[in-house]
Design a protein around this motif. Structure first.
Motif, short mmCIF file in Angstrom:
data_model
loop_
_atom_site.label_atom_id
_atom_site.label_comp_id
_atom_site.label_asym_id
_atom_site.label_seq_id
_atom_site.Cartn_x
_atom_site.Cartn_y
_atom_site.Cartn_z
N PRO A 10 9.58 -12.87 -8.44
CA PRO A 10 9.69 -12.42 -9.83
C PRO A 10 11.02 -11.72 -10.10
CG PRO A 10 7.55 -11.81 -8.90
CD PRO A 10 8.38 -12.31 -7.76
N LEU A 11 11.55 -11.94 -11.29
CA LEU A 11 12.78 -11.31 -11.74
C LEU A 11 12.55 -10.69 -13.11
CD1 LEU A 11 15.32 -14.13 -10.76
CD2 LEU A 11 15.04 -11.93 -9.60
N TRP A 12 13.34 -9.62 -13.40
CA TRP A 12 13.24 -8.94 -14.69
C TRP A 12 14.60 -8.94 -15.37
CZ3 TRP A 12 10.26 -7.89 -10.56
CH2 TRP A 12 8.88 -7.70 -10.77
N ASP A 13 14.59 -8.89 -16.69
CA ASP A 13 15.85 -8.84 -17.43
C ASP A 13 16.24 -7.39 -17.70
OD1 ASP A 13 14.30 -7.93 -19.58
OD2 ASP A 13 14.34 -9.86 -20.62
N GLU A 14 17.32 -7.20 -18.44
CA GLU A 14 17.83 -5.84 -18.68
C GLU A 14 16.86 -4.99 -19.49
OE1 GLU A 14 22.38 -5.27 -19.08
OE2 GLU A 14 21.96 -7.21 -20.02
N ALA A 15 16.01 -5.61 -20.27
CA ALA A 15 15.02 -4.87 -21.07
C ALA A 15 13.77 -4.54 -20.26
CB ALA A 15 14.65 -5.69 -22.30
N ARG A 50 24.61 -16.46 -18.55
CA ARG A 50 24.99 -15.06 -18.68
C ARG A 50 23.81 -14.11 -18.44
NH1 ARG A 50 28.77 -14.02 -24.00
NH2 ARG A 50 30.67 -15.05 -23.27
N LEU A 51 22.61 -14.65 -18.35
CA LEU A 51 21.43 -13.82 -18.20
C LEU A 51 21.54 -12.95 -16.96
CD1 LEU A 51 18.50 -13.16 -19.16
CD2 LEU A 51 17.74 -14.95 -17.56
N ARG A 52 21.37 -11.66 -17.14
CA ARG A 52 21.38 -10.72 -16.03
C ARG A 52 19.95 -10.52 -15.56
NH1 ARG A 52 23.34 -5.57 -16.68
NH2 ARG A 52 24.49 -5.65 -14.71
N ARG A 57 13.77 -5.64 -9.54
CA ARG A 57 12.75 -4.65 -9.87
C ARG A 57 12.77 -4.34 -11.36
NH1 ARG A 57 15.50 -2.25 -5.84
NH2 ARG A 57 16.21 -0.61 -7.25
N GLN A 58 11.63 -4.08 -11.90
CA GLN A 58 11.54 -3.68 -13.30
C GLN A 58 12.22 -2.33 -13.48
OE1 GLN A 58 7.54 -3.19 -14.83
NE2 GLN A 58 8.17 -3.97 -16.84
N GLY A 59 13.08 -2.23 -14.46
CA GLY A 59 13.81 -0.99 -14.70
C GLY A 59 15.17 -0.94 -14.04
N GLU A 60 15.43 -1.80 -13.07
CA GLU A 60 16.75 -1.89 -12.44
C GLU A 60 17.71 -2.56 -13.41
OE1 GLU A 60 20.07 -2.09 -10.35
OE2 GLU A 60 18.33 -1.09 -9.46
N THR A 61 18.93 -1.98 -13.55
CA THR A 61 19.90 -2.57 -14.48
C THR A 61 21.30 -2.69 -13.89
OG1 THR A 61 20.30 -0.38 -15.45
CG2 THR A 61 18.67 -1.79 -16.55
#
Length: 481
Positions: A122-127, A171-173, A177-181
């Motif tokens: 699983p991957l999370w985005d900046e939000a 360009r998607l970052r 982990r959720q919350g990591e930016t």
């Protein structure tokens, strides 16, 4: 200067922290215990960065302590010869001049697949939102691997701006982990203006190119690359006279007449030829006598390579040639980045640990592989290798023998040796963390997140080991192999 309290006068919580540092070395020889005691006497200033006073944050402080600071450690001819060996013998490097006139499908697919495997976790985005599987599938499909021909002619280009090198054409970052930016798992590296590349493939949407530079192969936005002939591309970086950027990241002069080269960032080590234009005539609406007239690559509306003059103020940090490889220059160049925010894969318009040391050395004409995993084991550099079972005594003997500019590798990180204060080794490094033992004996993050000066011995790798325990290699770049 900020007052630095003596360890015996710090408030109780910090005094406990100082005492905890005495546990740095496992029970062993008297030498190891002395090393632990030495670390335990380091002062803790208001910043909380143990052992670092304001005076330590100036290059001259360390230059004055360096042995023979202005002695040339390697002559230019030896550096050039080793750079040539690096291209020939290091598998992580790419010799563009030796690239064949045609590329086979297997080679191109190998580059693309070798860069990054399709995400399986699983991957999370900046939000902080999960990245949908459908989105990842679209990104993977955009690579258009099925469109790679069996054979294609080799194409070349120059980077016209600082450009992110990405694991996939997007360009998607994305983050683990959720919350990591900060640690974008699709970010790989960066190209700088004038960097030469081979163009191996284009994305399905036409917005991305898969390119191969001397040190890395990855996806780059097409708008950052101008395509030209092999001779024009590879010859640009060999032209004379030229300027080498010695500052961290100066910019060209603003020009409304040629916006493609207006306030363009030029990072340390970038080599740009001078333009053959009249020195007494205006350049982009400005008299050039107080500036250097650079010839920068530009991208035409058709994507083709062109060149345009641009002004670099003479008071910007640049030189007519690479700097001599000396201890003083190593320190001086490293400190030009001091305080710059850590940027994984050159994100945030900065750089990461391996990018930091690469750019410092590049300003002296020394080429390094891109990543720590390759730098640490490159066959062309003099290095000391450590096995997990090597004794503390062996490791500390190597630490005691460090010279200014030596690179110290632990898993996933590299540090540059600066010098010693009362026997304590200090390093400068671009770190996204930095950990010591807290008052409770547990690791406590300093949250450095930038180019930092720190003592080596207090730095922790979890609760059970310090950095010395985890050293894998020490590389002496300023010495022939």
């Amino acid at each position: 200067m900020t007052h630095v309290p003596h360890p015996t006068h710090v408030r109780p919580a910090l005094r406990t922290l100082v005492l905890a540092l005495a546990l740095l070395a496992l029970p062993g020889t008297a030498r190891e215990q002395a090393q632990a005691a030495r670390a335990a006497t380091l002062p803790i200033p208001a910043s909380g960065v143990i052992g670092v006073e304001d005076a330590y944050l100036a290059a001259d402080f360390w230059i004055e302590r360096a042995p023979a600071p202005d002695a040339v450690l390697m002559p230019r001819a030896a550096i050039d010869a080793r750079n040539a060996r690096l291209l020939r013998e290091d598998a992580s490097m790419h010799d563009l001049a030796a690239l064949a006139d045609t590329l086979a499908r297997a080679q191109v697919v190998g580059w693309i697949d070798g860069l990054a495997s399709p995400p399986t976790k699983p991957l999370w985005d900046e939000a902080g939102k999960p990245v949908p599987a459908a989105t990842l599938q679209e990104i993977l499909a955009n690579r258009a691997l099925e469109e790679i021909p069996d054979v294609q002619r080799s194409r070349f280009g120059l980077a016209v701006e600082r450009a992110a090198m990405r694991a996939f054409p997007t360009r998607l970052r994305v983050f683990n982990r959720q919350g990591e930016t900060d640690i974008d798992r699709f970010q790989e590296s960066a190209l700088f203006p004038g960097d030469a590349v081979a163009i191996a493939h284009a994305s399905r949407d036409g917005q991305w190119l898969f390119v191969v530079s001397a040190r890395y192969a990855a996806w780059v936005e097409a708008k950052a690359i101008a395509e030209g002939s092999r001779d024009a591309v590879l010859g640009h970086g060999q032209r004379t006279p030229f300027r080498v950027i010695t500052g961290a990241k100066p910019r060209t002069v603003h020009t409304r007449e040629e916006p493609r080269v207006s306030e363009l960032q030029l990072d340390m080590g970038t080599r740009i030829p001078l333009a053959g234009v009249a020195p007494d005539q205006p350049v982009n609406g400005q008299h050039p006598y107080a500036a250097w007239i650079l010839e920068l690559p530009v991208r035409g509306a058709d994507g083709r390579l062109g060149f345009a003059p641009a002004l670099l103020q003479r008071n910007s940090d640049s030189a007519a040639d690479v700097l001599p490889l000396t201890r003083a220059n190593l320190i001086r160049q490293a400190f030009r980045f001091l305080g710059e925010r850590y940027g994984w894969g050159h994100a945030y318009n900065g750089r990461d640990c391996s990018g930091f040391v690469s750019e410092v050395y590049r300003s002296m004409g020394v080429q390094l592989p891109r990543n720590t995993s390759d730098q640490a084991v490159s066959p062309v550099f003099a290095r000391t290798r450590f096995e997990p079972g090597d004794s503390r005594e062996k490791r500390m003997a190597a630490v005691d023998a460090l010279d200014v500019g030596d690179l110290i590798y632990i898993p996933g990180h590299v540090m540059m040796f600066l010098g010693r204060i009362d026997g304590m080794p200090y390093v400068i490094h671009d770190t996204n963390g930095g950990t010591i033992l807290g008052a409770d004996g547990e690791p406590r993050s300093l949250r450095l997140n930038g180019v930092s000066v720190t003592p080596l011995l207090p730095l922790r790798f979890g609760a059970g080991h310090d950095y010395v325990d985890r050293i894998t290699n020490i590389v002496r770049v300023a010495a022939p192999q």
